[in-house]
Write a protein that holds these residues in place. Structure first.
Motif, PDB file in Angstrom:
ATOM      1  N   ARG A 298       0.829  -1.204   0.000  1.00  0.00           N
ATOM      2  CA  ARG A 298       0.000   0.000   0.000  1.00  0.00           C
ATOM      3  C   ARG A 298       0.866   1.257   0.000  1.00  0.00           C
ATOM      4  O   ARG A 298       1.984   1.256   0.476  1.00  0.00           O
ATOM      5  N   ASN A 299       0.315   2.322  -0.549  1.00  0.00           N
ATOM      6  CA  ASN A 299       0.953   3.639  -0.514  1.00  0.00           C
ATOM      7  C   ASN A 299       2.333   3.663  -1.165  1.00  0.00           C
ATOM      8  O   ASN A 299       3.277   4.255  -0.641  1.00  0.00           O
ATOM      9  N   ALA A 300       2.448   2.991  -2.320  1.00  0.00           N
ATOM     10  CA  ALA A 300       3.687   3.055  -3.103  1.00  0.00           C
ATOM     11  C   ALA A 300       3.666   4.326  -3.944  1.00  0.00           C
ATOM     12  O   ALA A 300       2.673   4.638  -4.606  1.00  0.00           O
ATOM     13  N   LEU A 301       4.763   5.062  -3.923  1.00  0.00           N
ATOM     14  CA  LEU A 301       4.857   6.352  -4.604  1.00  0.00           C
ATOM     15  C   LEU A 301       6.166   6.433  -5.375  1.00  0.00           C
ATOM     16  O   LEU A 301       7.214   6.030  -4.875  1.00  0.00           O
ATOM     17  N   ALA A 302       6.110   6.979  -6.589  1.00  0.00           N
ATOM     18  CA  ALA A 302       7.325   7.148  -7.387  1.00  0.00           C
ATOM     19  C   ALA A 302       7.677   8.617  -7.514  1.00  0.00           C
ATOM     20  O   ALA A 302       6.806   9.456  -7.761  1.00  0.00           O
ATOM     21  N   VAL A 303       8.972   8.901  -7.382  1.00  0.00           N
ATOM     22  CA  VAL A 303       9.451  10.270  -7.560  1.00  0.00           C
ATOM     23  C   VAL A 303       9.606  10.607  -9.049  1.00  0.00           C
ATOM     24  O   VAL A 303       9.865  11.754  -9.405  1.00  0.00           O
ATOM     25  N   MET A 304       9.442   9.592  -9.913  1.00  0.00           N
ATOM     26  CA  MET A 304       9.544   9.762 -11.374  1.00  0.00           C
ATOM     27  C   MET A 304      10.912  10.308 -11.762  1.00  0.00           C
ATOM     28  O   MET A 304      11.044  11.197 -12.597  1.00  0.00           O
ATOM     29  N   GLY A 305      11.929   9.743 -11.126  1.00  0.00           N
ATOM     30  CA  GLY A 305      13.295  10.174 -11.390  1.00  0.00           C
ATOM     31  C   GLY A 305      14.217   9.620 -10.322  1.00  0.00           C
ATOM     32  O   GLY A 305      13.919   8.599  -9.698  1.00  0.00           O
ATOM     33  N   SER A 306      15.320  10.299 -10.107  1.00  0.00           N
ATOM     34  CA  SER A 306      16.317   9.792  -9.167  1.00  0.00           C
ATOM     35  C   SER A 306      16.565  10.715  -7.978  1.00  0.00           C
ATOM     36  O   SER A 306      17.577  10.579  -7.288  1.00  0.00           O
ATOM     37  N   SER A 307      15.661  11.660  -7.744  1.00  0.00           N
ATOM     38  CA  SER A 307      15.812  12.528  -6.580  1.00  0.00           C
ATOM     39  C   SER A 307      14.443  12.945  -6.067  1.00  0.00           C
ATOM     40  O   SER A 307      13.444  12.880  -6.785  1.00  0.00           O
ATOM     41  N   LEU A 308      14.416  13.353  -4.815  1.00  0.00           N
ATOM     42  CA  LEU A 308      13.190  13.806  -4.165  1.00  0.00           C
ATOM     43  C   LEU A 308      13.211  15.322  -4.082  1.00  0.00           C
ATOM     44  O   LEU A 308      14.098  15.905  -3.450  1.00  0.00           O
ATOM     45  N   SER A 309      12.246  15.973  -4.729  1.00  0.00           N
ATOM     46  CA  SER A 309      12.204  17.432  -4.682  1.00  0.00           C
ATOM     47  C   SER A 309      11.629  17.899  -3.348  1.00  0.00           C
ATOM     48  O   SER A 309      11.023  17.130  -2.599  1.00  0.00           O
ATOM     49  N   ARG A 310      11.754  19.182  -3.072  1.00  0.00           N
ATOM     50  CA  ARG A 310      11.206  19.701  -1.814  1.00  0.00           C
ATOM     51  C   ARG A 310       9.683  19.630  -1.805  1.00  0.00           C
ATOM     52  O   ARG A 310       9.066  19.455  -0.753  1.00  0.00           O
ATOM     53  N   TYR A 311       9.061  19.759  -2.985  1.00  0.00           N
ATOM     54  CA  TYR A 311       7.601  19.637  -3.063  1.00  0.00           C
ATOM     55  C   TYR A 311       7.178  18.209  -2.732  1.00  0.00           C
ATOM     56  O   TYR A 311       6.214  17.989  -1.996  1.00  0.00           O
ATOM     57  N   GLN A 312       7.888  17.246  -3.291  1.00  0.00           N
ATOM     58  CA  GLN A 312       7.588  15.842  -3.015  1.00  0.00           C
ATOM     59  C   GLN A 312       7.848  15.506  -1.553  1.00  0.00           C
ATOM     60  O   GLN A 312       7.063  14.793  -0.917  1.00  0.00           O
ATOM     61  N   LYS A 313       8.921  16.027  -1.017  1.00  0.00           N
ATOM     62  CA  LYS A 313       9.230  15.801   0.394  1.00  0.00           C
ATOM     63  C   LYS A 313       8.110  16.325   1.283  1.00  0.00           C
ATOM     64  O   LYS A 313       7.668  15.638   2.217  1.00  0.00           O
ATOM     65  N   ASP A 314       7.638  17.528   1.006  1.00  0.00           N
ATOM     66  CA  ASP A 314       6.573  18.114   1.820  1.00  0.00           C
ATOM     67  C   ASP A 314       5.321  17.247   1.796  1.00  0.00           C
ATOM     68  O   ASP A 314       4.638  17.083   2.813  1.00  0.00           O
ATOM     69  N   LYS A 315       5.001  16.672   0.634  1.00  0.00           N
ATOM     70  CA  LYS A 315       3.828  15.807   0.539  1.00  0.00           C
ATOM     71  C   LYS A 315       4.002  14.565   1.387  1.00  0.00           C
ATOM     72  O   LYS A 315       3.094  14.151   2.116  1.00  0.00           O
ATOM     73  N   VAL A 316       5.176  13.944   1.286  1.00  0.00           N
ATOM     74  CA  VAL A 316       5.427  12.714   2.048  1.00  0.00           C
ATOM     75  C   VAL A 316       5.352  12.981   3.541  1.00  0.00           C
ATOM     76  O   VAL A 316       4.684  12.254   4.288  1.00  0.00           O
ATOM     77  N   VAL A 317       6.017  14.033   3.993  1.00  0.00           N
ATOM     78  CA  VAL A 317       6.065  14.340   5.428  1.00  0.00           C
ATOM     79  C   VAL A 317       4.685  14.708   5.964  1.00  0.00           C
ATOM     80  O   VAL A 317       4.342  14.381   7.112  1.00  0.00           O
TER      81      VAL A 317
END
Length: 202
Positions: A122-141
């Motif tokens: 459950r809750n598998a998420l892809a960054v669609m690349g090889s790094s985590l952006s600050r926007y993506q980080k904020d969503k995860v946190v």
């Protein structure tokens, strides 16, 4: 295709086109994508571009992008709808089940998410690349208090896992699955990721 929300109607001809395109269906089968997942994830085919089409929806389930994967060799391997800012989204975020706690699983690519979902993760998420952006980080946190990173088993994949781990560890509990060298998440033994997740949660 527009640069923000896309109308859902654009998907229908792509989904229909895939049904009669044997090479694309064979490619997906080799990647372990089931017929049910093809339907569930609305995967299609774009004849003029010669690419498998994968829609990206946001957390509100609005269609934000159609990403295209070339068959066989060629560059670029992936293209995205004009104007799409992939660093602001996570593939799979439209399927999140979270009340602000719980565990997410972070991977690099589309097919990793689809495969893990197929085996019950459950809750598998892809960054669609090889790094985590600050926007993506904020969503995860904001949505989870624990993350399990399942990296690709090559050098760049493991370096990406280090970057993602460093970005998240300040705010939430983070674990990295020990992907064997040369393996991708969709090649891992059934149950091994789920067992690792459960051990992190205990």
């Amino acid at each position: 295709m527009c640069s923000s929300d896309l109308p859902d109607m654009v998907l229908a001809p792509m989904v229909e086109a895939l049904k009669s395109h044997a090479p694309a269906k064979e490619f997906l089968e080799k990647r372990g994508v089931t017929e049910q997942s093809i339907s569930d994830w609305e995967i299609g085919w774009v004849e003029e571009a010669g690419r498998i089409a994968i829609p990206v929806r946001d957390v509100n389930k609005d269609l934000r992008c159609i990403s295209g994967r070339i068959l066989g060799k060629g560059t670029p391997k992936w293209v995205h709808s004009k104007g799409f800012k992939k660093e602001r989204h996570l593939y799979g975020e439209d399927r999140i089940e979270s009340d602000g706690t719980g565990t997410c699983v972070i991977v690099e690519g589309f097919f990793d998410v689809i495969f893990l979902t197929q085996i019950g993760v459950r809750n598998a998420l892809a960054v669609m690349g090889s790094s985590l952006s600050r926007y993506q980080k904020d969503k995860v946190v904001r949505m989870f208090n624990r993350a399990v990173i399942v990296p690709d088993g090559d050098g760049p994949g493991k370096e990406a896992a280090k970057q993602i781990h460093k970005a998240l560890k300040v705010d939430i509990d983070v674990h990295v699955y020990p992907t064997p060298d040369g393996k991708d998440p969709d090649e891992l033994p059934l149950g091994s990721v789920q067992d690792f997740i459960e051990s992190c949660e205990s």
